[in-house]
Write a protein that holds these residues in place. Structure first.
Motif, mmCIF file in Angstrom:
data_model
loop_
_atom_site.group_PDB
_atom_site.id
_atom_site.type_symbol
_atom_site.label_atom_id
_atom_site.label_comp_id
_atom_site.label_asym_id
_atom_site.label_seq_id
_atom_site.Cartn_x
_atom_site.Cartn_y
_atom_site.Cartn_z
ATOM 1 N N TRP A 95 0.835 -1.192 0.000
ATOM 2 C CA TRP A 95 0.000 0.000 0.000
ATOM 3 C C TRP A 95 0.872 1.246 0.000
ATOM 4 O O TRP A 95 1.958 1.253 0.559
ATOM 5 C CB TRP A 95 -0.929 -0.004 1.218
ATOM 6 C CG TRP A 95 -2.035 -0.989 1.046
ATOM 7 C CD1 TRP A 95 -2.038 -2.289 1.443
ATOM 8 C CD2 TRP A 95 -3.269 -0.769 0.373
ATOM 9 N NE1 TRP A 95 -3.212 -2.889 1.062
ATOM 10 C CE2 TRP A 95 -3.986 -1.983 0.412
ATOM 11 C CE3 TRP A 95 -3.843 0.337 -0.242
ATOM 12 C CZ2 TRP A 95 -5.252 -2.108 -0.154
ATOM 13 C CZ3 TRP A 95 -5.107 0.211 -0.807
ATOM 14 C CH2 TRP A 95 -5.800 -1.004 -0.757
ATOM 15 N N ARG A 96 0.352 2.284 -0.649
ATOM 16 C CA ARG A 96 1.060 3.553 -0.762
ATOM 17 C C ARG A 96 0.131 4.698 -0.421
ATOM 18 O O ARG A 96 -1.078 4.610 -0.659
ATOM 19 C CB ARG A 96 1.570 3.751 -2.190
ATOM 20 C CG ARG A 96 2.569 2.698 -2.603
ATOM 21 C CD ARG A 96 2.988 2.887 -4.024
ATOM 22 N NE ARG A 96 3.993 1.878 -4.377
ATOM 23 C CZ ARG A 96 4.785 1.960 -5.406
ATOM 24 N NH1 ARG A 96 4.707 2.984 -6.233
ATOM 25 N NH2 ARG A 96 5.663 1.011 -5.649
ATOM 26 N N LYS A 97 0.705 5.755 0.129
ATOM 27 C CA LYS A 97 -0.027 7.002 0.354
ATOM 28 C C LYS A 97 0.691 8.068 -0.450
ATOM 29 O O LYS A 97 1.896 8.271 -0.271
ATOM 30 C CB LYS A 97 -0.038 7.379 1.831
ATOM 31 C CG LYS A 97 -0.709 8.713 2.093
ATOM 32 C CD LYS A 97 -0.558 9.131 3.535
ATOM 33 C CE LYS A 97 -1.054 10.560 3.678
ATOM 34 N NZ LYS A 97 -0.487 11.198 4.850
ATOM 35 N N ASP A 98 -0.030 8.704 -1.341
ATOM 36 C CA ASP A 98 0.548 9.737 -2.209
ATOM 37 C C ASP A 98 1.792 9.224 -2.930
ATOM 38 O O ASP A 98 2.776 9.940 -3.089
ATOM 39 C CB ASP A 98 0.853 11.003 -1.403
ATOM 40 C CG ASP A 98 -0.407 11.620 -0.807
ATOM 41 O OD1 ASP A 98 -1.480 11.507 -1.443
ATOM 42 O OD2 ASP A 98 -0.323 12.200 0.296
ATOM 43 N N LEU A 154 3.916 2.526 2.309
ATOM 44 C CA LEU A 154 3.628 2.575 3.737
ATOM 45 C C LEU A 154 4.278 1.367 4.407
ATOM 46 O O LEU A 154 3.987 0.223 4.059
ATOM 47 C CB LEU A 154 2.112 2.550 3.974
ATOM 48 C CG LEU A 154 1.365 3.765 3.445
ATOM 49 C CD1 LEU A 154 -0.127 3.506 3.395
ATOM 50 C CD2 LEU A 154 1.672 4.970 4.320
ATOM 51 N N ASP A 164 -3.530 12.009 7.818
ATOM 52 C CA ASP A 164 -3.818 10.778 7.077
ATOM 53 C C ASP A 164 -4.520 11.052 5.751
ATOM 54 O O ASP A 164 -4.679 10.142 4.934
ATOM 55 C CB ASP A 164 -4.679 9.825 7.923
ATOM 56 C CG ASP A 164 -3.923 9.265 9.102
ATOM 57 O OD1 ASP A 164 -2.765 8.829 8.919
ATOM 58 O OD2 ASP A 164 -4.485 9.249 10.213
ATOM 59 N N GLY A 186 -5.105 11.880 1.996
ATOM 60 C CA GLY A 186 -4.254 11.683 0.829
ATOM 61 C C GLY A 186 -4.841 10.666 -0.118
ATOM 62 O O GLY A 186 -5.982 10.223 0.042
ATOM 63 N N TYR A 191 -4.590 6.937 -1.562
ATOM 64 C CA TYR A 191 -4.089 5.611 -1.219
ATOM 65 C C TYR A 191 -4.255 4.666 -2.394
ATOM 66 O O TYR A 191 -5.296 4.654 -3.058
ATOM 67 C CB TYR A 191 -4.856 5.058 -0.004
ATOM 68 C CG TYR A 191 -4.507 5.783 1.275
ATOM 69 C CD1 TYR A 191 -3.571 5.252 2.153
ATOM 70 C CD2 TYR A 191 -5.095 7.008 1.589
ATOM 71 C CE1 TYR A 191 -3.231 5.923 3.321
ATOM 72 C CE2 TYR A 191 -4.765 7.684 2.753
ATOM 73 C CZ TYR A 191 -3.833 7.136 3.610
ATOM 74 O OH TYR A 191 -3.492 7.797 4.757
#
Length: 72
Positions: free
Chosen positions: A22-25, A29, A46, A48, A50
């Motif tokens: 999983w990635r945020k922006d 992560l 939090d 952003g 995803y």
């Protein structure tokens, strides 16, 4: 909302084993390597976009980003 929780989940098909990141922006992560990702005690930071990259021996595919917006 602040203090609440949110879960992002996906279903991927392909030859096992499948790995998830999983990635945020666009940034990976740490430890977020399951088919779902949960934010608990959500905070404004939090917010952003995803997404998840699923990989197997044939290559990798990225999900479309889902937005988490800050709310009070």
């Amino acid at each position: 909302a602040t203090g609440g929780s949110a879960t992002f989940a996906l279903t991927a098909n392909g030859t096992a084993p499948l790995t998830y990141q999983w990635r945020k922006d666009g940034v990976a992560l740490s430890g977020a390597t399951l088919a779902s990702y949960t934010i608990t005690n959500a905070q404004p930071t939090d917010a952003g976009a995803y997404s998840c990259v699923v990989t197997n021996s044939a290559g990798a595919a990225a999900s479309r980003p889902a937005s988490a917006a800050a709310a009070t």
